[in-house]
Design a protein around this motif. Sequence first.
Motif, PDB file in Angstrom:
ATOM      1  N   ASP A  66     -82.412  41.774 -24.674  1.00  0.00           N
ATOM      2  CA  ASP A  66     -81.153  42.515 -24.773  1.00  0.00           C
ATOM      3  C   ASP A  66     -80.279  42.213 -23.555  1.00  0.00           C
ATOM      4  O   ASP A  66     -80.562  42.650 -22.436  1.00  0.00           O
ATOM      5  N   GLU A  69     -74.304  44.493 -25.564  1.00  0.00           N
ATOM      6  CA  GLU A  69     -73.759  44.426 -26.922  1.00  0.00           C
ATOM      7  C   GLU A  69     -73.064  43.100 -27.205  1.00  0.00           C
ATOM      8  O   GLU A  69     -73.052  42.632 -28.340  1.00  0.00           O
ATOM      9  N   THR A  70     -72.456  42.514 -26.185  1.00  0.00           N
ATOM     10  CA  THR A  70     -71.796  41.226 -26.356  1.00  0.00           C
ATOM     11  C   THR A  70     -72.145  40.299 -25.202  1.00  0.00           C
ATOM     12  O   THR A  70     -72.510  40.743 -24.116  1.00  0.00           O
ATOM     13  N   LYS A  80     -72.097  38.585 -30.508  1.00  0.00           N
ATOM     14  CA  LYS A  80     -72.504  39.977 -30.636  1.00  0.00           C
ATOM     15  C   LYS A  80     -74.016  40.090 -30.829  1.00  0.00           C
ATOM     16  O   LYS A  80     -74.623  39.262 -31.501  1.00  0.00           O
ATOM     17  N   ARG A  81     -74.576  41.128 -30.268  1.00  0.00           N
ATOM     18  CA  ARG A  81     -76.017  41.367 -30.372  1.00  0.00           C
ATOM     19  C   ARG A  81     -76.374  41.826 -31.778  1.00  0.00           C
ATOM     20  O   ARG A  81     -75.615  42.549 -32.424  1.00  0.00           O
ATOM     21  N   SER A  82     -77.539  41.440 -32.245  1.00  0.00           N
ATOM     22  CA  SER A  82     -78.027  41.882 -33.553  1.00  0.00           C
ATOM     23  C   SER A  82     -78.320  43.376 -33.532  1.00  0.00           C
ATOM     24  O   SER A  82     -78.603  43.950 -32.472  1.00  0.00           O
ATOM     25  N   ASP A  83     -78.244  44.008 -34.696  1.00  0.00           N
ATOM     26  CA  ASP A  83     -78.490  45.453 -34.769  1.00  0.00           C
ATOM     27  C   ASP A  83     -79.933  45.789 -34.425  1.00  0.00           C
ATOM     28  O   ASP A  83     -80.211  46.815 -33.797  1.00  0.00           O
ATOM     29  N   GLU A  84     -80.861  44.939 -34.848  1.00  0.00           N
ATOM     30  CA  GLU A  84     -82.273  45.171 -34.607  1.00  0.00           C
ATOM     31  C   GLU A  84     -82.918  43.892 -34.069  1.00  0.00           C
ATOM     32  O   GLU A  84     -82.443  42.786 -34.333  1.00  0.00           O
ATOM     33  N   TYR A 102     -83.923  40.508 -29.531  1.00  0.00           N
ATOM     34  CA  TYR A 102     -82.555  40.509 -30.028  1.00  0.00           C
ATOM     35  C   TYR A 102     -82.000  39.088 -30.065  1.00  0.00           C
ATOM     36  O   TYR A 102     -82.386  38.223 -29.277  1.00  0.00           O
ATOM     37  N   TYR A 104     -78.146  36.750 -30.860  1.00  0.00           N
ATOM     38  CA  TYR A 104     -76.699  36.867 -30.730  1.00  0.00           C
ATOM     39  C   TYR A 104     -75.994  35.865 -31.648  1.00  0.00           C
ATOM     40  O   TYR A 104     -76.404  34.714 -31.767  1.00  0.00           O
ATOM     41  N   PRO A 108     -72.233  39.914 -37.934  1.00  0.00           N
ATOM     42  CA  PRO A 108     -73.302  40.126 -38.916  1.00  0.00           C
ATOM     43  C   PRO A 108     -73.331  39.002 -39.949  1.00  0.00           C
ATOM     44  O   PRO A 108     -72.288  38.514 -40.386  1.00  0.00           O
ATOM     45  N   LYS A 109     -74.521  38.579 -40.306  1.00  0.00           N
ATOM     46  CA  LYS A 109     -74.761  37.547 -41.309  1.00  0.00           C
ATOM     47  C   LYS A 109     -74.188  36.185 -40.908  1.00  0.00           C
ATOM     48  O   LYS A 109     -74.008  35.314 -41.764  1.00  0.00           O
TER      49      LYS A 109
END
Length: 244
Positions: A66, A69-70, A80-84, A102, A104, A108-109
């Motif tokens: 981690d 967040e970015t 951006k960091r993955s949610d999980e 994590y 990056y 998403p997707k």
Amino acid sequence: MMISELVAQDKNTSIVELARKLEQFVRQAAEDGECLHDLEQKILGSVLLLGRRCVDQFLRLQGDGDLGETVRTADERMLKRSDEPAERRIRTVFGEHRFTSYTYAKGPKKKIELRPINARMSLPEGEYSYLLQEFSQYFCIEEAFEKAREGIDKVLGQRLPVDSLERINRKLGRQAETFLEELPKPPAKEEGELLVLTADGKGVPMIRKDVEALPTFNASKRRGNRRVATLASVYSVDRYHRSG
């Protein structure tokens, strides 16, 4: 109970304590008059399991990757960091390991562009560690892939799929040309007196559907399922004068 079974069952025992148990096992084997052959087999399995525990601990000590967040890359791209955390599997000479971390990407997707833990440990793209890839090819260059698989299973206690061994072989084979091109030219004064050129042909089995399409040599003289691969070599050597 064999020492390898103790190592496998003691999930929470420290590596140091497991090493002590291995020493106790060796002392007890000496007192019991156990033969060297049996001791070797038991210790090898135990050492491989102990090595697996060491690698597992090494992976746990890497954290979760981690970085916030970015993350801004060197070329000013924002990831951006993955949610999980995502799970990653890696196989070493000691066995299979799993860890989560994590990743990056631009969103998403989207394609993952940064895996901090992978980068820190210099992991290969595939699931096989560099050392396991190297070890596997010591078997594959001399034997058929199925026989190589049996040898790896016997030595490392791992059953690797034949198609995986084939993929590793092709991948490493593609690096040979780059390796040869990067080799420095030997100094002219160190070259031998004679320049030798040699070549040898080797029959390579073909898949069934290509047997008739590409017969070996003249189809009227020899029909078979092989295609000839020729390996050439060039080197220099000094004259060797025989005494008799």
